[in-house]
Design a protein around this motif. Structure first.
Motif, short mmCIF file in Angstrom:
data_model
loop_
_atom_site.label_atom_id
_atom_site.label_comp_id
_atom_site.label_asym_id
_atom_site.label_seq_id
_atom_site.Cartn_x
_atom_site.Cartn_y
_atom_site.Cartn_z
N GLY A 11 0.82 -1.20 0.00
CA GLY A 11 0.00 0.00 0.00
C GLY A 11 0.86 1.25 0.00
O GLY A 11 1.99 1.25 0.49
N GLU A 12 0.34 2.28 -0.57
CA GLU A 12 0.96 3.61 -0.56
C GLU A 12 -0.14 4.65 -0.46
O GLU A 12 -1.16 4.50 -1.14
N PRO A 13 0.01 5.66 0.37
CA PRO A 13 1.20 5.97 1.18
C PRO A 13 1.33 5.08 2.41
O PRO A 13 0.52 4.20 2.62
N ARG A 14 2.38 5.32 3.21
CA ARG A 14 2.69 4.61 4.45
C ARG A 14 3.11 3.16 4.19
O ARG A 14 2.78 2.25 4.94
N ASN A 35 -7.76 -1.82 -4.07
CA ASN A 35 -8.81 -0.88 -3.69
C ASN A 35 -9.51 -0.28 -4.91
O ASN A 35 -10.53 0.40 -4.76
N LEU A 36 -9.00 -0.56 -6.10
CA LEU A 36 -9.63 -0.07 -7.33
C LEU A 36 -10.62 -1.09 -7.90
O LEU A 36 -11.27 -0.81 -8.90
N GLN A 75 -1.20 -0.73 13.77
CA GLN A 75 -0.97 0.48 12.99
C GLN A 75 -0.79 0.17 11.52
O GLN A 75 -1.27 0.91 10.65
N GLY A 76 -0.11 -0.93 11.19
CA GLY A 76 0.08 -1.30 9.79
C GLY A 76 -1.23 -1.59 9.08
O GLY A 76 -1.42 -1.22 7.92
N PHE A 77 -2.16 -2.26 9.77
CA PHE A 77 -3.48 -2.51 9.18
C PHE A 77 -4.22 -1.18 8.97
O PHE A 77 -4.85 -0.96 7.93
N GLN A 78 -4.13 -0.32 9.97
CA GLN A 78 -4.80 0.98 9.86
C GLN A 78 -4.21 1.82 8.73
O GLN A 78 -4.94 2.52 8.02
N ASP A 79 -2.89 1.70 8.53
CA ASP A 79 -2.26 2.42 7.42
C ASP A 79 -2.65 1.81 6.07
O ASP A 79 -2.75 2.53 5.07
N HIS A 80 -2.91 0.50 6.06
CA HIS A 80 -3.39 -0.14 4.82
C HIS A 80 -4.79 0.36 4.48
O HIS A 80 -5.11 0.62 3.31
N LEU A 96 -8.32 4.01 1.17
CA LEU A 96 -9.34 5.06 1.10
C LEU A 96 -8.80 6.41 0.66
O LEU A 96 -9.57 7.32 0.37
N HIS A 97 -7.49 6.54 0.60
CA HIS A 97 -6.88 7.81 0.19
C HIS A 97 -7.22 8.09 -1.27
O HIS A 97 -7.16 7.18 -2.11
N PRO A 98 -7.59 9.31 -1.63
CA PRO A 98 -7.97 9.59 -3.03
C PRO A 98 -6.86 9.33 -4.04
O PRO A 98 -7.15 9.09 -5.22
N LYS A 99 -5.61 9.36 -3.58
CA LYS A 99 -4.50 9.06 -4.49
C LYS A 99 -3.77 7.77 -4.07
O LYS A 99 -2.69 7.48 -4.58
N GLY A 100 -4.39 7.00 -3.18
CA GLY A 100 -3.73 5.83 -2.62
C GLY A 100 -3.92 4.57 -3.45
O GLY A 100 -4.77 4.50 -4.34
N TYR A 101 -3.11 3.57 -3.12
CA TYR A 101 -3.20 2.26 -3.78
C TYR A 101 -2.93 1.20 -2.72
O TYR A 101 -1.97 1.30 -1.95
N ALA A 102 -3.78 0.18 -2.68
CA ALA A 102 -3.61 -0.92 -1.73
C ALA A 102 -3.84 -2.23 -2.46
O ALA A 102 -4.77 -2.34 -3.27
N GLY A 103 -2.99 -3.22 -2.17
CA GLY A 103 -3.09 -4.49 -2.89
C GLY A 103 -2.98 -5.70 -1.97
O GLY A 103 -2.37 -5.66 -0.90
#
Length: 392
Positions: A272-275, A324-325, A363-368, A373-380
């Motif tokens: 995931g990004e960010p974080r 997340n897409l 915290q890592g799950f919360q950052d995922h 949910l971030h408008p420019k984020g990506y999670a896989g």
């Protein structure tokens, strides 16, 4: 050395190397003399046993009173005459009556013990079937189905086949496969009664009658061999401490020339990004937590080796990334939150991790979730698919 005696509807055998006397099938004799071969083999087996004799009845699906009386007398006599001998009767919760029946013998002879095989075989099952996991499984299937509906035909699923979905969970995958591919029949098996109850409700809600839901142990299925064209077992080998036993059974029930299809994960490759650094640290720790409970959430890329070692040929393998897409990002976030509840809220606590560790783990799950949910984020979340053909 393996010795064997056979009857019409059951089979008895003795494996001298493992000191295991096994009975498989349906034991319903008309007379005690019908079991003479079984009695003889048992008495012969006793002569070479030292320490513990294992009496394996976990695939004995029927037993009438005549047969039980004969077996009970054999075990009680052996236990009485051999003070040096421990007799371990191995039953299965899938055949619930066997545990109740044979338990009576341990009350008479203290050296006869009853062991329910599947209680020990699924060390992490309680976390994954009765806890906070069931509500989110349908969302997981919805997100993976977007990929798998295009992958399954490449691995052999097509209209008219006879299909088995082993470790079917809440049954939603079987429903989707039935609606999309129109197999002639689906047998869906699972070891969780609560999951099967939900599965039957899902099928009823969709008005589907072509799925037979069966309670059973995937490592010792009470299903005939060579009967399914296509066998699936999704996100399940990674849960068992001895996946090779499951694969042996999947191979057995598959028809020669049919295919077995499996999916598994490698959670340390979740991203995931960010974080990204926090996310990576947590999913590396997820693998360690699972390993503590004798499960392998890293199994995905090992699938090809497992299939080849099990005796399959023409092994095909590919992977896909759930992100997340894929539809609503909130669905992805909900999945991650369910992981946090089970992995950090239950498994890490039971492992005895410190509050400081659990806080960082969470915290890592919360950052995922934040990345999803971030408008420019990506999670896989990566999934590995593999299938193998049963040799002709």
């Amino acid at each position: 050395m393996m010795s064997e005696a056979t009857a019409q509807t059951f089979r008895v055998s003795f494996d001298e190397n493992n000191q295991e006397f096994s009975i498989v099938g349906s034991m319903r004799p008309q007379h005690e003399r019908d079991l003479a071969g079984c009695v003889k083999l048992f008495e012969q087996s006793l002569q070479s046993v030292r320490g513990t004799l294992y009496v394996n009845v976990k695939r004995l699906v029927r037993l009438n009173n005549i047969a039980f009386r004969v077996l009970a007398n054999l075990l009680l006599k052996a236990g009485g005459e051999r003070d040096d001998l421990k007799i371990s009767v191995i039953t299965s919760s899938v055949v619930g009556w066997s545990t109740r029946k044979f338990n009576a013998l341990s009350d008479i002879r203290p050296n006869i013990v009853i062991e329910e095989y599947d209680n020990e075989f699924y060390p992490g099952q309680a976390f994954l079937e009765e806890g906070g996991f069931i509500p989110i499984l349908r969302t997981q299937t919805k997100m993976t189905w977007r990929h798998e509906r295009g992958i399954l035909p490449r691995h052999g699923l097509k209209p008219g086949v006879v299909m088995a979905d082993i470790c079917c969970g809440i049954g939603d995958f079987a429903v989707l496969a039935f609606k999309e591919f129109a197999p002639a029949r689906i047998v869906a098996l699972d070891h969780s009664k609560s999951s099967l109850a939900y599965a039957r409700k899902v099928a009823a809600d969709f008005g589907i009658q072509g799925i037979e839901y069966v309670y059973g142990d995937a490592s010792e299925m009470l299903l005939e061999e060579n009967q399914f064209d296509f066998v699936t077992c999704r996100h399940s080998l990674q849960v068992f401490d001895r996946p090779e036993l499951i694969l042996k059974e999947l191979l057995r029930i598959c028809k020669p020339g049919g295919r077995v299809y499996i999916t598994n994960e490698k959670n340390s490759h979740c991203l995931g990004e960010p974080r990204g650094e926090s996310i990576q640290w947590t999913y590396n720790e997820v693998a360690r937590v699972w390993a503590h409970f004798q499960m392998d959430i890293e199994l995905g890329p090992k699938s090809r080796r497992y299939l080849l070692d099990a005796g399959f040929e023409n092994v095909m393998m590919e992977s896909f990334m759930v992100t997340n897409l894929d539809g609503d990002p909130q669905d992805f976030a909900d999945i991650i939150r369910s992981w946090e509840r089970v992995y950090a809220g239950e498994m890490a606590v039971q492992r005895g991790d410190t509050p400081e560790f659990i806080e960082r783990f969470r915290q890592g799950f919360q950052d995922h979730v934040f990345a999803a949910l971030h408008p420019k984020g990506y999670a896989g979340w990566p999934i590995w698919v593999a299938s193998g053909r049963k040799p002709l």
